[in-house]
Design an enzyme around this catalytic site. Structure first.
Site, PDB file in Angstrom:
ATOM      1  CE  LYS A   1      40.355  38.959  39.523  1.00 17.62           C
ATOM      2  NZ  LYS A   1      38.942  38.835  39.680  1.00 17.62           N
TER       3      LYS A   1
ATOM      4  CE  LYS B   1      32.523  38.085  36.134  1.00 17.46           C
ATOM      5  NZ  LYS B   1      31.820  39.327  36.238  1.00 17.46           N
TER       6      LYS B   1
ATOM      7  CE  LYS C   1      39.066  45.190  34.888  1.00 19.69           C
ATOM      8  NZ  LYS C   1      37.741  44.888  35.344  1.00 19.69           N
TER       9      LYS C   1
HETATM   10  P1  ATP Z   1      36.749  39.060  36.422  1.00 15.54           P
HETATM   11  O1  ATP Z   1      36.603  37.639  36.853  1.00 15.54           O
HETATM   12  O2  ATP Z   1      36.447  39.319  34.973  1.00 15.54           O
HETATM   13  O3  ATP Z   1      37.998  39.712  36.919  1.00 15.54           O
HETATM   14  P2  ATP Z   1      35.560  40.697  38.271  1.00 15.54           P
HETATM   15  O4  ATP Z   1      36.764  40.658  39.132  1.00 15.54           O
HETATM   16  O5  ATP Z   1      35.164  41.943  37.641  1.00 15.54           O
HETATM   17  O6  ATP Z   1      35.557  39.662  37.125  1.00 15.54           O
HETATM   18  P3  ATP Z   1      33.026  40.441  39.505  1.00 15.54           P
HETATM   19  O7  ATP Z   1      32.120  39.549  38.778  1.00 15.54           O
HETATM   20  O8  ATP Z   1      32.727  41.851  39.468  1.00 15.54           O
HETATM   21  O9  ATP Z   1      34.484  40.035  39.126  1.00 15.54           O
HETATM   22  O10 ATP Z   1      33.192  39.967  40.996  1.00 15.54           O
HETATM   23  C1  ATP Z   1      32.250  39.292  41.715  1.00 15.54           C
HETATM   24  C2  ATP Z   1      32.870  38.781  42.974  1.00 15.54           C
HETATM   25  O11 ATP Z   1      33.736  37.672  42.686  1.00 15.54           O
HETATM   26  C3  ATP Z   1      33.735  39.797  43.722  1.00 15.54           C
HETATM   27  O12 ATP Z   1      33.456  39.709  45.094  1.00 15.54           O
HETATM   28  C4  ATP Z   1      35.155  39.353  43.438  1.00 15.54           C
HETATM   29  O13 ATP Z   1      36.042  39.700  44.473  1.00 15.54           O
HETATM   30  C5  ATP Z   1      34.981  37.851  43.344  1.00 15.54           C
HETATM   31  N1  ATP Z   1      36.028  37.217  42.531  1.00 15.54           N
HETATM   32  C6  ATP Z   1      36.334  37.493  41.238  1.00 15.54           C
HETATM   33  N2  ATP Z   1      37.330  36.698  40.805  1.00 15.54           N
HETATM   34  C7  ATP Z   1      37.663  35.896  41.858  1.00 15.54           C
HETATM   35  C8  ATP Z   1      38.640  34.843  42.057  1.00 15.54           C
HETATM   36  N3  ATP Z   1      39.460  34.472  41.084  1.00 15.54           N
HETATM   37  N4  ATP Z   1      38.697  34.249  43.262  1.00 15.54           N
HETATM   38  C9  ATP Z   1      37.878  34.615  44.266  1.00 15.54           C
HETATM   39  N5  ATP Z   1      36.947  35.582  44.155  1.00 15.54           N
HETATM   40  C10 ATP Z   1      36.838  36.229  42.975  1.00 15.54           C
END
Ligand code: ATP
Ligand code: LTN
Length: 348
Positions: free
Chosen positions: A195, A198, A114
């Site tokens: 991965k 969002k 980040k």
């Molecule tokens: P972003 O998708 O923007 O990277 P983030 O990683 O900040 O968002 P959060 O919304 O904070 O995601 O995470 C919520 C949960 O979803 C966490 O437990 C994270 O590990 C899980 N998660 C996020 N992306 C994935 C993915 N691609 N596959 C599986 N689990 C995920």
């Protein structure tokens, strides 16, 4: 009856929740609600670590709560609350921060990613995992159900808890990550080496839980595939189709080898058409419940208000112990042999 082990997890109100969040985390939170004593936290303070708009953040906090409820988080069995409603999170974050080293925080993969290429890196991004550790340790959580990307942060949480316990005496439970072997890392539909996220600028890279059926069909149709047309699970050589097989398997509850057999000799077109329908079938009832919550924000606010009150009770009790152990605040009168009051009186 013995108390159930405590589970805590968090999710950021940073945008539309996608099937990666759902399959990697939320689905497991919902499925395990009976097994544990659950707390789920909408981490709005974490969402402040990258540039954001105040009104959008507040709207997304409520929107995310509706999604979690529609997905099956049951307020009768789980405490659902907003992180900033419980001030103790920031207080414990500061205390744990005094035990963390700048070196270990800079080594976090998320910090590196980040802050990459940015001239001005907010200190909030560096402190992000310390706040996450506070979220977890404040409630004595034994398990933290998350996706694969959070493993390193849970490891740091454990280190900070151990360090605190050594310095000030046994205070915190050492938590364990709960990362499932399948679904913990759903990949982007447009680049299976990244991965699903969002924050990806391309909305076609993810399927959001709010996407209508025609959008889901289009995104799956356009999802990248691998060169040879065989439908076979092979993460290394066929990452795109392996990712689609994982999504199919989890949504339809059919083991991957069975899917491979079912689609032997068939093309990607048919496989993708079926996959889209499987996702739509699972998301349709969720979206119907979501429409109910969207139409009744007062219900969601009431659930979050009650959740915050319960979380505050637990957090306040824990912080009283932490403050005592750390030597914060004034001494308790009864702990003094001569109370300041007596001293003051005797010198009159
Ligand atoms: P972003 O998708 O923007 O990277 P983030 O990683 O900040 O968002 P959060 O919304 O904070 O995601 O995470 C919520 C949960 O979803 C966490 O437990 C994270 O590990 C899980 N998660 C996020 N992306 C994935 C993915 N691609 N596959 C599986 N689990 C995920
Ligand atoms: N960093 C996490 C969100 C998060 C979290 C937590 C997860 C904040 N606090 C406590 C588990 C427990 C993420 O998924 N990006």
């Amino acid at each position: 009856m013995a108390a159930k082990p405590r589970v805590l997890s968090g999710i950021q109100p940073t945008g539309g929740i996608h099937i990666g969040n759902y399959l990697g985390a939320i689905r497991n939170w919902v499925a395990q609600q009976d097994q544990y004593d659950n707390l789920f936290c909408i981490v709005d303070l974490h969402a402040m670590t990258l540039p954001y708009d105040a009104q959008t953040l507040r709207a997304r906090t409520l929107e995310l709560a509706s999604v979690l409820l529609a997905a099956g988080i049951d307020p009768a069995r789980s405490v659902l609350f907003v992180q900033s409603d419980v001030r103790e999170h920031t207080e414990l974050c500061w205390i744990l921060g005094t035990l963390a080293t700048v070196g270990e925080l800079r080594r976090m993969t998320q910090f590196k990613e980040k802050s990459k290429g940015n001239e001005r890196v907010g200190a909030g991004i560096l402190f992000y995992p310390v706040l996450q550790a506070a979220d977890i340790l404040l409630y004595d959580a034994a398990y933290v159900p998350v996706g694969e990307d959070q493993k390193q942060h849970i490891e740091l949480t454990r280190d900070l808890a151990i360090r605190f316990n050594h310095t000030f005496g046994e205070t915190f439970v050492i938590p364990e990550p709960d990362i499932k072997p399948t679904g913990a890392r759903i990949m982007s539909l447009t680049n299976p080496l990244k991965k699903m996220s969002k924050s990806d600028p391309d909305p076609d890279s993810r399927i959001e839980l709010r996407d209508p059926p025609d959008v889901i069909r289009r995104k799956i149709r356009r999802a990248v595939t691998d060169s040879e047309t065989v439908i076979r699970y092979d993460e290394e050589h066929k990452p795109a189709i392996s990712n689609l097989l994982t999504i199919y398997s989890l949504f339809a509850d059919i083991p991957i080898p069975e899917l491979e057999q079912r689609y032997a000799g068939k093309g990607y077109g048919e496989f993708k058409r079926d996959l889209a329908e499987v996702i739509i079938e699972k998301l349709t009832p969720l979206q119907a419940r979501l429409a109910e919550y969207d139409a009744h924000p007062e219900r969601v606010i009431a659930i979050l208000t009650e959740g915050a009150a319960r979380a505050r009770e637990l957090a306040a009790a824990k912080m009283a112990v932490v403050r005592e152990r750390c030597g914060l605040g004034l001494p308790r009168l009864e702990s003094l042999t001569i109370s300041p009051l007596q001293t003051a009186l005797s010198s009159q």
